[in-house]
Every structure is written in C-alpha cells, then in structure tokens.
Scaffold this active site. Structure first.
Site, short mmCIF file in Angstrom:
data_model
loop_
_atom_site.label_atom_id
_atom_site.label_comp_id
_atom_site.label_asym_id
_atom_site.label_seq_id
_atom_site.Cartn_x
_atom_site.Cartn_y
_atom_site.Cartn_z
CB ALA A 155 -0.85 -0.07 1.49
CD GLN A 205 1.74 6.55 4.63
OE1 GLN A 205 2.48 6.25 5.48
NE2 GLN A 205 1.70 7.82 4.09
CB SER A 206 3.67 -0.50 2.24
OG SER A 206 4.52 -1.54 2.53
CG ASN A 207 4.27 0.43 8.65
OD1 ASN A 207 4.67 1.48 8.67
ND2 ASN A 207 3.10 -0.13 8.74
CB ALA A 227 7.26 -0.15 0.73
#
Ligand SMILES: *Cc1c(COP(=O)(O)O)cnc(C)c1O
Length: 336
Positions: A75, A77-79, A81
């Site tokens: 997403a 706001q992927s942590n 990533a």
C-alpha cells in the site's frame, strides 16, 4: 535455534525490549498487560518487517551472482516497503517499490521516508501491485540488473522465519524475567508474523494462545493463508510439521470499514496507550489490534489474573501519514 541453518544478516536492533504496562494494567483492573517492543527494531523507525528482512536480504545476497536490487510491493503507506528501502540503503542495494494506486498530493509518513531512503517508486494504478512488481523485475533484468523480489508484507517462509526466531527471543526473555504469558495478541495481515510465532510455539512446546487480530481479511481466509505459510515455513526449517486452518486463532471482529480506514476503535486505542504509557501505536495495524484487545478485555474474554502480551509490530511512521488537518471535523490538534 530453530533458524540456525538459514543465512541471516544482522540489521534489526535485537532483542527488542519486553516491558510491563503498569499504569494501564491498574486502570483496567487486570489482566496483567505486557508489551513486546518490535516498534523499536530500527530500520527507519522500526517494525516487524525488520525481523523478516534479516532472512530475506541474506537470501538475496546469497543468490548466484549476488543481487543488486530489492523489489517489493504494498500500500502507499506500507511499513514493509519503507523498511525494505532502509535495508537496501544499509546494504548498498538499489530499491524499487511498487505501490497501490496513484501518487497522493501529499508525501507524508512512510512515503516521505521511502523518498528520503532513495527508493524508486512505481505506482501500480489499477493493476494488482504484485503483478506489476513482476513486470518491473523483468524489465530490470532486461536492463542487466539482478533484482530480488520480496512478496507482499515479506510473508514468504523465509520472512516468517524472522518470527520463529522472535518467539525464541521472547521465551529467553521470559525465562530471565520469570514471567509466562497466557496469551500473545498481535495485528495480523499478510500472515508471516503470526505463522512464524505459531510454528515456533509448536516446535518449542509453548502453550500460551496466540491471537491474531485481523486487519483486512475475514478469519477463514486469513487462517487458510496462515496454515499454508506455517506448513511451508516448518518445511523450510526441516521441522516436518503440518498446519491446518483450525490451528490458528484469528479474531476478525475489528475490521470496521476495511483496511486502513481509521475508526473510533483505533483512535481510542492510540489515545489510551499514548496517554497512560507514553507508547505510540499506528492507525492501520497496532491501533486496530490494541483496540481489539481492549474490547476483548472489556467483554471479559480473559481472567483478571491472566497475563497478556501485546506484540507491538510497529508502524510508527504511518501515524504521520494519517494526521488529520486542522480544519477537519475532529478539530484542531487531533491526530488520527
Ligand atoms: C505488516 C504489519 C503487520 C502485519 O504483519 P503480517 O506479518 O503481514 O501479518 C502488523 N503491524 C504492522 C505495523 C505492520 O507493518
């Protein structure tokens, strides 16, 4: 160590602290609440993906001819990533992140950090990010790069091995502190965290119950994911154990309006833990899971004398991606 045969790089700050929540425990009148601080694993503001990346990145580096680029997806706001971008920077690798949807007007939270960490971003639009990620990998290979793709959430058997090792770490701390937990409660999404913990629990004879609070899937769907992943993880570790969906406890009562939609449950949980213990939760995962835990306590799910561990899986940077502007109906200075 169950994971001793696997290559591993040391990029997380371990062991993470194990702490009691004294003021919240008194305020609720029991059960006794503890917290495992995987929000303090490092890699650009911490989180559970750091433990997975220790095994995933080691595998990338062990590829024939090595690897020069990490690619993953998620997403906006992927942590996961963001922590992958940090791991790549730390090891001198290139990083490509394939994110869902289109670029937002404001780059905040994890997205800001992805940029600071030097990751290349690809917006997947309406294409499933996992499909787009494969196309990006093929393209990079065509350009002579050696990319290593990491699945959504880092939840492959190698990633889950990070949480096999994590349960061992916890049990070592439990022995040193002379504590035992009747329950472990955590946010569960792509499944690597819960699957790893459950594999280790069975292998080591840990008898506490492990409750995953689902943040996006219905219980039956997530339990199918968990059983397949746990069986594959046990296979990778040479444990020869099979798992079935009914081996997992998943609570899907707190899905609210869906993945990443912040409601009153998350808001109240974030405020409660911040104001009683000075600890920050995130809006998408730990806010929902901790809100679920508080609700289960209110409903009398646990006995007053039991001891419960909340496994804080991180996401702090996401908090800043969800700050509500002053003119919102929440009023000024109200975050989330
Ligand atoms: C990814 C993530 C989770 C979920 O972990 P899974 O292994 O995908 O189930 C929970 N909390 C935070 C903060 C995360 O970033």
């Amino acid at each position: 160590m169950l994971t001793r045969a696997l290559p591993r790089v040391s990029i997380a700050h371990l062991p993470t602290p194990l702490e009691i929540l004294p003021r919240l425990t008194v305020r609720l009148g029991g059960p006794e609440l503890w917290i495992k601080r995987d929000d303090q694993t490092g890699l650009a503001t911490g989180g559970n993906k750091a433990r997975k990346l220790e095994f995933l990145v080691a595998d990338a580096l062990a590829q024939e001819g090595g690897c020069d680029t990490l690619i993953t997806c998620g997403a906006a706001q992927s942590n996961h990533a963001r922590q992958t971008a940090a791991a790549a920077a730390k090891l001198g690798l290139d990083c490509w992140l394939v994110l869902r949807g289109s670029p937002p007007s404001q780059w905040s939270g994890n997205l800001l950090l992805d940029h600071l960490l030097g990751a290349h971003l690809v917006w997947a639009g309406d294409t499933p990010p996992g499909d787009r990620m494969i196309a990006v990998a093929t393209q990079l290979e065509g350009e002579g790069r050696r990319p290593y793709t990491i699945p959504y959430g880092g939840s492959s058997p190698l990633g889950a091995a990070g949480y096999v090792a994590a349960l061992e770490e916890l049990l070592t701390q439990c022995a040193a502190y002379h504590v035992q937990f009747d329950y472990i409660v955590l946010a569960s999404s792509s499944g690597g965290t819960q699957a790893g913990l459950v594999v280790a629990a069975r292998a080591l004879g840990y008898s506490g119950r492990i409750i995953g609070v689902s943040v996006d899937l219905r219980s039956d769907a997530l339990r199918r994911v968990l059983s397949a992943l746990a069986t594959a993880t046990a296979g990778l570790l040479g444990l020869g154990m099979e798992f079935a969906p009914q081996d997992f406890i998943v609570n899907d009562d707190y899905l609210g309006s869906g993945y990443g939609v912040v409601g009153e449950l998350e808001r109240a949980a974030i405020h409660t833990l911040a104001r009683t213990e000075g600890i920050l939760l995130d809006p998408v995962y730990t806010g929902r899971a901790f809100g679920g835990l508080l609700d289960m306590i209110r409903r009398g799910t646990f006995n007053r004398g039991e001891r419960i561990l909340f496994w804080h899986t991180g996401g702090t940077a996401g908090l800043f991606g969800y700050a509500i502007p002053e003119e919102s109906e929440c009023g000024p200075r109200r975050v989330c």
